[in-house]
Structures are given as C-alpha cells and as structure tokens.
Design a protein around this motif. Structure first.
Motif, PDB file in Angstrom:
ATOM      1  N   THR A   6      -4.325  -6.006 -12.234  1.00 11.99           N
ATOM      2  CA  THR A   6      -4.252  -5.038 -11.230  1.00 11.99           C
ATOM      3  C   THR A   6      -5.178  -3.830 -11.379  1.00 11.99           C
ATOM      4  N   ALA A   7      -5.894  -3.937 -12.526  1.00 15.47           N
ATOM      5  CA  ALA A   7      -6.892  -2.660 -12.581  1.00 15.47           C
ATOM      6  C   ALA A   7      -7.887  -2.825 -11.407  1.00 15.47           C
ATOM      7  N   GLY A   8      -8.380  -1.840 -10.952  1.00 12.40           N
ATOM      8  CA  GLY A   8      -9.300  -1.780  -9.908  1.00 12.40           C
ATOM      9  C   GLY A   8      -8.948  -2.238  -8.702  1.00 12.40           C
ATOM     10  N   ARG A   9      -7.726  -3.094  -8.510  1.00 10.25           N
ATOM     11  CA  ARG A   9      -7.419  -3.473  -7.289  1.00 10.25           C
ATOM     12  C   ARG A   9      -6.583  -2.601  -6.436  1.00 10.25           C
ATOM     13  N   PRO A  10      -6.776  -2.544  -4.943  1.00  8.53           N
ATOM     14  CA  PRO A  10      -6.457  -1.816  -4.032  1.00  8.53           C
ATOM     15  C   PRO A  10      -4.850  -2.097  -3.715  1.00  8.53           C
ATOM     16  N   SER A  11      -3.976  -2.083  -4.767  1.00 10.81           N
ATOM     17  CA  SER A  11      -2.586  -2.358  -4.494  1.00 10.81           C
ATOM     18  C   SER A  11      -2.002  -1.443  -5.212  1.00 10.81           C
ATOM     19  N   PRO A  12      -1.571  -0.246  -4.724  1.00 14.89           N
ATOM     20  CA  PRO A  12      -1.089   0.954  -5.468  1.00 14.89           C
ATOM     21  C   PRO A  12       0.355   0.723  -5.552  1.00 14.89           C
ATOM     22  N   LEU A  63      -2.128   7.688  -7.821  1.00 16.44           N
ATOM     23  CA  LEU A  63      -1.585   6.749  -7.110  1.00 16.44           C
ATOM     24  C   LEU A  63      -0.447   7.348  -5.851  1.00 16.44           C
ATOM     25  N   LEU A  64       0.331   8.075  -6.580  1.00 16.76           N
ATOM     26  CA  LEU A  64       1.597   8.713  -5.776  1.00 16.76           C
ATOM     27  C   LEU A  64       0.919   9.627  -4.503  1.00 16.76           C
ATOM     28  N   THR A  65      -0.232  10.120  -4.822  1.00 14.40           N
ATOM     29  CA  THR A  65      -0.691  10.924  -3.729  1.00 14.40           C
ATOM     30  C   THR A  65      -0.822  10.031  -2.512  1.00 14.40           C
ATOM     31  N   GLY A  66      -1.069   9.034  -2.543  1.00 11.21           N
ATOM     32  CA  GLY A  66      -1.695   8.028  -1.333  1.00 11.21           C
ATOM     33  C   GLY A  66      -0.801   7.260  -0.875  1.00 11.21           C
ATOM     34  N   VAL A  67       0.604   7.507  -1.387  1.00 12.41           N
ATOM     35  CA  VAL A  67       1.877   6.681  -0.636  1.00 12.41           C
ATOM     36  C   VAL A  67       2.543   7.544  -0.032  1.00 12.41           C
ATOM     37  N   ALA A  68       3.638   7.120   0.681  1.00 10.69           N
ATOM     38  CA  ALA A  68       4.583   7.729   1.835  1.00 10.69           C
ATOM     39  C   ALA A  68       5.503   8.620   0.728  1.00 10.69           C
ATOM     40  N   ALA A  69       6.138   9.697   1.421  1.00 10.61           N
ATOM     41  CA  ALA A  69       6.686  10.503   0.520  1.00 10.61           C
ATOM     42  C   ALA A  69       7.972   9.829  -0.026  1.00 10.61           C
ATOM     43  N   LEU A 114       0.953  -1.061   0.103  1.00  9.29           N
ATOM     44  CA  LEU A 114       0.003   0.089   0.109  1.00  9.29           C
ATOM     45  C   LEU A 114       0.748   1.541   0.035  1.00  9.29           C
ATOM     46  N   GLY A 115       2.024   1.023  -0.101  1.00  9.40           N
ATOM     47  CA  GLY A 115       3.170   2.156  -0.030  1.00  9.40           C
ATOM     48  C   GLY A 115       3.243   2.987   1.355  1.00  9.40           C
ATOM     49  N   ASP A 116       2.994   2.213   2.337  1.00  9.09           N
ATOM     50  CA  ASP A 116       3.211   2.785   3.665  1.00  9.09           C
ATOM     51  C   ASP A 116       4.542   2.426   4.197  1.00  9.09           C
TER      52      ASP A 116
END
Length: 848
Positions: free
Chosen positions: A679-685, A712-718, A498-500
């Motif tokens: 991966t389309a529409g899957r919550p796997s950024p 997608l980049l707005t929802g992951v860590a810096a 999830l990019g955390d």
C-alpha cells in the motif's frame, strides 16, 4: 434413527398448549370426549400417540382405531360394538372410517356411551367438509358433545424451535430456512426433512440436494405424498405448472391457469409470490415434484404443452422467459415444433435459455442453447455474447473468437457490461479488454462513455480509490436504475476507503431507499444479496449502522430459499456467513460458507467473493477458529496468488492477523511488513491506516510511521479520526495476547478504545470497573439481560427483536468495551452499574 438427531418426544414439546397430551388425558379421564382438528401434517397422529402414553401412565385402558379400512363387520349400528365402559377409544383419521364404524362412533358419543379422542383431518382450503360424516364429526365440538382442539400448522417461529428440539442444529442457515419453507407448516414433513438433511450433512452431502433426490418409498416420500393428496386435480395441475416454470410472472401465470387456484395455493404456502413489479411465483419444489408424480406423465405433458401453446399462439405479444426455456429445451431435443413456433420466436427462446443458464453457472447448457441459435443466425450479437460468456467461464480456448467486434444495440450493451464485470471478477482480463473494446467501437459518436462497472472495479483492484470514486460518481450521473444503484455502491466503497464517512453514509442511505424502500431498482434477489454484502463490508470499515443490515440479509436469505436456484442460494450463504462471522457466530459462519461453496461453484472463482471470504476468515480467527481461518486463506491463495493488488493485499493482511493470533509473531510481522509495502504510495488512506496500525502493533512499523499516521488522519473525516486517533504500541512481547487480539480487531472494525495498558497498569485494570457510557441505551439494556443469565434468543423474544439484531448489539458492545465474551460483557456492565449506583429502572423496559 440418526445419531445426534432427536424427534418424537422432544419435537412435540413445542406443539402448543392447545395440543398438550397431558391436558387432553385429563379431559378424557374426566369423561369429556376430545376432538383433534387440523389439516394434514400438523401432528394429530403423534399427539394421539402421546395421549395414549399419558392415559397408560394413569392406568386407563385404551383402544386405538385407525380410519384406514373397515373396523366393524357390515351391518346395522350396534352399541355393543363399542369398547367396554371405562375404556377410552382413540380414533385416528376418523374422516376415513367406513360408514358403519362412523355411525357407531357418532351414536356412541352423542349418547355418551363412550369417551373418545377423535382426530379429524380438515380440508386445507376454506370449503365445506367433504362428506356428511366429517361434517357430523366437526359438529360434535360445535354442539358441546366434545371438546374441540384445533391444531394449527407450525408458524415460522415454532418451526425453527421444532428443528432445534429435533437436534437439527448442524445445518446452515439457508438449509434451515429452506426446510421451514418446504415443510409448509407440517410437523410431519419438517421432522422427515430434518432427519434427511441431518443425515446428508453427516455424510458430507448438500442437504437440499439430498431432499430433492430422496427416494419416494421412504418415510419422507410417504409424508410428502400425504400432504399433496389433499389437493384436487386442478390444484395439482396449477402446482405442476408453477413448478415447471419457476419465476413465472403473475400476469403470465393467470394466462395459463385459473387465478383463483394460484391465489389459494399461494395463501396456503404451496407457492411464494415475491414483491417485485412482476409478482414472480415460485412453487414449493418438493411438493411440486410430488404433484408431478401424482398427476402422471401424460397429464403433466398436457399442462406444459398448453402453457407453451398459449404463449406461442400470442405471437410474442406476451413473453415469459421461464416458458421460453421449456421451448428451448424442446428445440435441443429436436421435438416436433408447434405450428406457431416461428424462427424469430425460436431464436428468442434460445437466447433467454442461454442467458438464464449462464447466470446460474451452467455453462455447458448455455453453450448448447447459444450454439443452436447461432446455426440459424451466425451474426446475432446477443447469441454471440452468451456463447462467448459460456466458453470464457468454462475455460474454452475458442472463447475469444465469439466476442463480437462491436456491440451497438442498447439491450446488448447492457448485457455486455454485465458480462465484462463477471469476467473481470473471475480473472479473465484479456477477454474483458476485448469486450470493453467492442463496447467502445459500438458506441455512437455523440454518446456518453459507458457506465462500465468493470472499469471502476479495475481502478479499485489497483487501489486507485480517488479515480474509482470519480468514475463511479460520473457513472451514477449518466445512468439510471440498475446501473445507478451499482455506481452508488462502488462510489460509497471508494469513499469509505478514502475516509469520507459522511459521503459514504449518504450514498448507502440512498441505496437503501432506492432498493428497499421504493423497490424500483430492478435488482433480483441474488443481486440484492450481493448489494447487502458490499454494504456490510463498507459499513464495517467505518463501524456504522450494522444491525439493520443483518436483518435485511436474513430477510433476503429467506426469500432466496423460496426461489431456490444455485446462484441465489450461494450468494445467500455467503452473505449469511459474513453476517454470522461479524456477530461472533463462528460455527454458523463456517457452516454457511461451506454450504455456499458447495451450491454455487462460481463463489470459489470470484475475486470479490474471495475478498469477503478473507474477511470472514479474520473474524472467525479473532474468535479462536485459527485452523479453519487458515484453510479459508490457503484456498483463496491457491487461486489468487497472482491476482490484482487489492486481493494480494487482503490475503497478506489476513495472513498477518491469523499468524499473530496463532502466536506465530515472526510470520505475522513479515506479512504485516509486506502489506505495508503493497500500500506504500497508494491513495488508500483507510487501508494504509489499518496496515500502519497492524505493523506498529506487531513491532515492524518504520520510524516515520507516526508522522505518516498523523498526515493520513488530517485527510479523513472527524468520525474516522475518533477511531484511529490513539497511536498503537507494540504488543507482541510479554503476556499481552488479549490486548493484541483487541488491537488487531480494530483493523477489522474500527472502534474508540483507550490506549493499550502497560504491564504495570494491568492489575489495576482487572479490578477497576469500566465506564459503559459509550454504549447505546439498547446495548446497555441487552448487556444487563445477559448479566441476568438470558440467552440471545430469550433476549430477542423479551425485546421483540430478531436474534441476529441482538447478536449484532452484543458484538458492538463487546467491541467497544473490549470484552472477551458475552458473559464478560454482562459482568462488566453490571459492575459499572453498581459502581456508579445508576438506577436500573429506566433501562429495564423495552425501547419502542
């Protein structure tokens, strides 16, 4: 002699300065007697042979005497029996000389009538010399009549160097570690082990199996017999007991054998004691097998029966699963049972044996143990679970009949959860559902939901990472110990997807502290190896803190070879393969993976292991091992074409990268487009970012790909945005294969990188120095040593690091600068240092 295997002259070059044959020859030429002292197998005989060659080159006559049989006729000491003046006497195995020869030799040296090089074998354990003659020989050195040179057993570092000098470089890392452990510091044993193992590899056999099955009439058998011959009857009995009961807890071992014998065997390398709470003991398998032959069948039976009787006579007050397995084997053979073997103890022994066999993948044995127990207790849930496990994994159509209707007891529920996860990983979805339903039916009304790893894995297979994260987080809060560690690992992996980055790092740090710092997790070596593999895969997604993981994998690998069971060795090989592939050591990775598949067949049938193998295939493809990478992917596809979504995606993504690196751009583009659809529409950024990057690089991304990337980049860590902030550009047209390789590598290990250069910029890039400021101080230091011409091993010695740590730093530095090779890395960093006129002194000394 085997083609490609070296020894003798090459192998002895690393025996150390103290045993330098040329130096010994100089002392003898000057008339100084020399005493070579050391335990069996350290190389005294071969050193003596080298000394003889060195003296021959000096045209000095020699006479060789071996202490095997009488050298002189019986009678009083006579000085005329000594060699003529000017002849150097070489006495090998002097401790075995007959009485008259020994007395003549001693008188000759004391009266300075003869110059001799005398090899004396010392007792392995710290005891006085076994006889007066050996004591007198040793006094030659202490009284100044001879120069004493102690030849010590090989340290681990020198043993690895010994194997390289022998040419045993075609072995996988697990085998190499095992040879060093089993040789126990003996040069003679290590040489023979290396020859047998190398021969086995050249003929497609498992080298460790070849060592176990080697005939005892060979040179190897002679070397092993000589090593064990130094043990007395009591130590042989203790070694046999520990070899027969592998993994025996220290407290239980002390109940069946004298503790001082166990401690002496451990101190001298015959036995390994792990650092678990039980202090489990593992005997050197080759030496323990020879101890069995030395004792004889009757004595071995007495040792084993005594141990069994002591445990059974206690009536269950203390219980050892390794001893219980021997009891279960006797029950299967229908041996006369001991009087103290009650029905309850019999059932307990059969259950332990079935569980152990299932864990090792020996399903036929597990079924036999469980079936025998069920005859007496048909409704025994624990035995039914083991029988079902054995039959499901063996593909038996009757397997579903053995799944209990309800699982209520806490120990049974714990085991059922482990079995459910194993079935899930091997694709047995229907029995997994049945077992999870049995767990639900057996749960108390007021109890929390089970901390089921299988449920988290199911969500991960479906790429439902938010739900997998939440479920794992809840599991961690409601469980403890063993299950909490696995819940943290699964939550960390979900957060990485999830990019955390921050949450992932916190959880993996918590796992490190719990497993490796406190040591209270309850994970065995195989489970720790798998935990490290998961941690490495997770950290690769975020490119964080890899060197420490490589070191820990190497440590656990060395521990695995001491335990020696197929499951542990297989998982050690898989973890070592991934570690080597990530570090750019493709040959080593392939050898490790092939050995792992051969030793533990379940690695071929496990979905989680399949994902790791696909990752290994991509890394070795980046380093130009395309055919081998393709074979790995094809093997996975043959088993898991209809597998879960995540595995199908991993296969397609790996196929896309390998085809692109092979220049098959149309096939690569189709595979990249397929991965995008999966991966389309899957919550796997993070997975989606990788797919978009790959598709854009191969020119098949849709028109809205740029907007989706930004969203997608707005929802992951810096820290993740820093890696993926640069928009990819198509690179399949023109002569841009090197840039394509670097761009595809970013989908494996994200890294900060400037945008790909245009064709017009390429000539300038070839001459402009790169800025190495993005490298850490250690990476710059290692790159500078590479520029100076040092190998990774030389750098490791120079900086007091492990070779794997150096390799990891090299890989990270290459990835940051886009260097094509380690040599290119050194050249770029050196060029950058010259361009910036940066002083080299601050980085020249090792970092503490």
């Amino acid at each position: 002699m085997i083609s490609g295997f070296r020894g003798g002259e090459n192998a002895l070059q690393i025996t150390g300065r103290a045993a330098d044959p040329e130096g010994i020859a100089r002392h003898l030429e000057a008339g100084t007697p020399v005493l070579l002292v050391g335990p069996v197998g350290v190389g005294k005989t071969v050193t003596m042979r080298r000394v003889a060659s060195a003296l021959a080159r000096r045209d000095l006559p020699t006479q060789l005497v071996r202490g095997v049989e009488p050298v002189l006729e019986p009678g009083p000491v006579a000085m005329e029996d000594l060699p003529t003046p000017g002849t150097t006497l070489l006495v090998d195995d002097a401790h075995a000389l007959d009485e008259r020869s020994a007395a003549t030799l001693l008188h000759g040296v004391y009266r300075r009538r003869v110059t001799a090089c005398i090899a004396v074998e010392t007792p392995l354990f710290s005891r006085p010399a076994p006889d007066a003659f050996t004591h007198s020989l040793l006094e030659l050195g202490s009284r100044g009549f001879a120069l004493r040179i102690d030849i010590e057993p090989l340290s681990e570092t020198k043993a690895f160097a010994f194997l390289r000098e022998c040419g045993a470089d075609a072995l996988d890392e697990v085998t190499t570690d095992a040879l060093v452990w089993m040789a126990n510091g003996s040069r003679a044993l290590l040489y023979e082990f290396a020859e047998v193992a190398t021969h086995a590899v050249r003929h497609g056999r498992d080298p460790l199996a070849a060592l176990r099955e080697a005939p005892m009439w060979t040179r190897l058998g002679e070397a092993v017999n000589k090593n064990v011959s130094t043990l007395d009857h009591e130590h042989l009995s203790t070694l046999v007991a520990l070899g027969r009961f592998p993994g025996l807890a220290s407290s239980h071992a002390a109940r069946i054998r004298p503790f001082h014998e166990i401690d002496e065997l451990r101190a001298h390398g015959y036995v390994f004691q792990d650092d678990s709470a039980s202090g489990a003991l593992w005997a050197n398998p080759v030496l323990a097998a020879e101890a069995v032959r030395a004792l004889g069948e009757q004595q071995v039976r007495t040792v084993v029966d005594t141990a069994v009787a002591r445990m059974l006579d206690a009536g269950g007050r203390w219980w050892s699963p390794p001893i219980a397995t021997v009891v279960a084997e006797a029950i299967l053979r229908d041996d006369p049972p001991p009087a103290s073997l009650t029905n309850d103890l019999s059932r307990r022994a059969l259950l332990d044996a079935a569980r152990h066999a299932n864990d090792l993948g020996r399903f036929a044995s597990a079924e036999a143990f469980a079936t025998t127990g069920i005859v007496e207790e048909p409704d025994d849930v624990a035995l039914c679970l083991e029988l079902a496990h054995a039959r499901v994994c063996a593909g038996d159509p009757r397997a579903g009949e053995q799944v209990p209707q309800a699982v209520s007891a806490e120990p049974d529920r714990h085991r059922a959860q482990q079995i459910a996860r194993a079935w899930e990983m091997r694709g047995f979805f229907s029995p997994t559902r049945d077992l999870l339903a049995a767990l639900d039916r057996g749960r108390a009304d007021d109890a929390e939901p089970d901390p089921s790893a299988a449920r988290v894995d199911t969500l991960g297979f479906a790429l439902q990472w938010p739900l997998a994260r939440d479920h794992a987080q809840h599991t961690a809060r409601t469980s403890c110990g063993y299950w909490r560690v696995w819940a943290w690992l699964r939550e960390a992996h979900a957060r990485a997807q999830l990019g955390d980055a921050e949450g992932t790092d916190q959880l993996l740090t918590r796992v490190d502290e719990f497993v490796y710092e406190s040591g209270i997790s309850g994970l065995d070596t195989a489970e720790r190896l798998w935990a490290l593999t998961v941690s490495l895969v997770t950290r690769l997604m975020l490119n964080t803190d890899l060197p420490l993981l490589h070191e820990r994998i190497a440590d656990e690998r060395r521990r695995a070879v001491r335990e020696g069971d197929d499951r542990t060795l297989g998982l050690a090989g898989l973890a070592a393969s991934l570690s080597a592939a990530v570090s750019g050591e493709s040959d080593t990775a392939l050898r490790n993976l092939a050995a792992a598949r051969a030793r533990f067949h379940l690695i071929r049938k496990d979905m989680a292991a399949a994902s790791v193998k696909l990752l290994i295939a991509q890394f070795i493809a980046v380093h130009d091992r395309i055919p081998e990478a393709r074979r790995i992917v094809d093997r996975v596809a043959s088993l898991w074409t209809d597998g879960p979504l995540s595995l199908r995606h991993d296969y397609v993504a790996a196929r896309s990268m390998i085809d692109a690196l092979d220049g098959r751009y149309d096939d690569a583009a189709r595979a990249a487009a397929h991965a995008l659809r999966l991966t389309a529409g899957r919550p796997s950024p993070l997975l989606r970012l990788r797919d978009l990057h790959r598709a854009a690089t191969l020119g098949v991304a849709g028109r809205d790909a740029h907007e989706e990337r930004a969203r997608l980049l707005t929802g992951v860590a810096a820290s993740v945005r820093r890696f993926w902030g640069d928009a990819p550009v198509p690179l399949v047209s023109g002569h841009r294969h090197a840039e394509l390789r670097a761009a595809l590598l970013r989908t494996l290990v994200p890294q900060s990188s400037p945008s790909p250069l245009t064709e017009a910029d390429a000539p300038a890039a070839e001459t402009a120095p790169l800025d190495a400021s993005s490298l850490t101080r250690r990476e710059r230091e290692i790159a500078g040593l590479i520029a100076a011409g040092m190998s990774n091993r030389d750098i490791a010695v120079h900086l007091f690091l492990s070779v794997r740590t150096v390799e990891s730093h090299v890989y990270q530095a290459r990835a940051k600068l886009g260097a094509e090779s380690r040599r290119d890395l050194g050249r770029r960093v050196a060029r950058d240092a010259l361009a910036s006129s940066a002083p080299a002194a601050p980085d020249a000394s090792p970092i503490p």
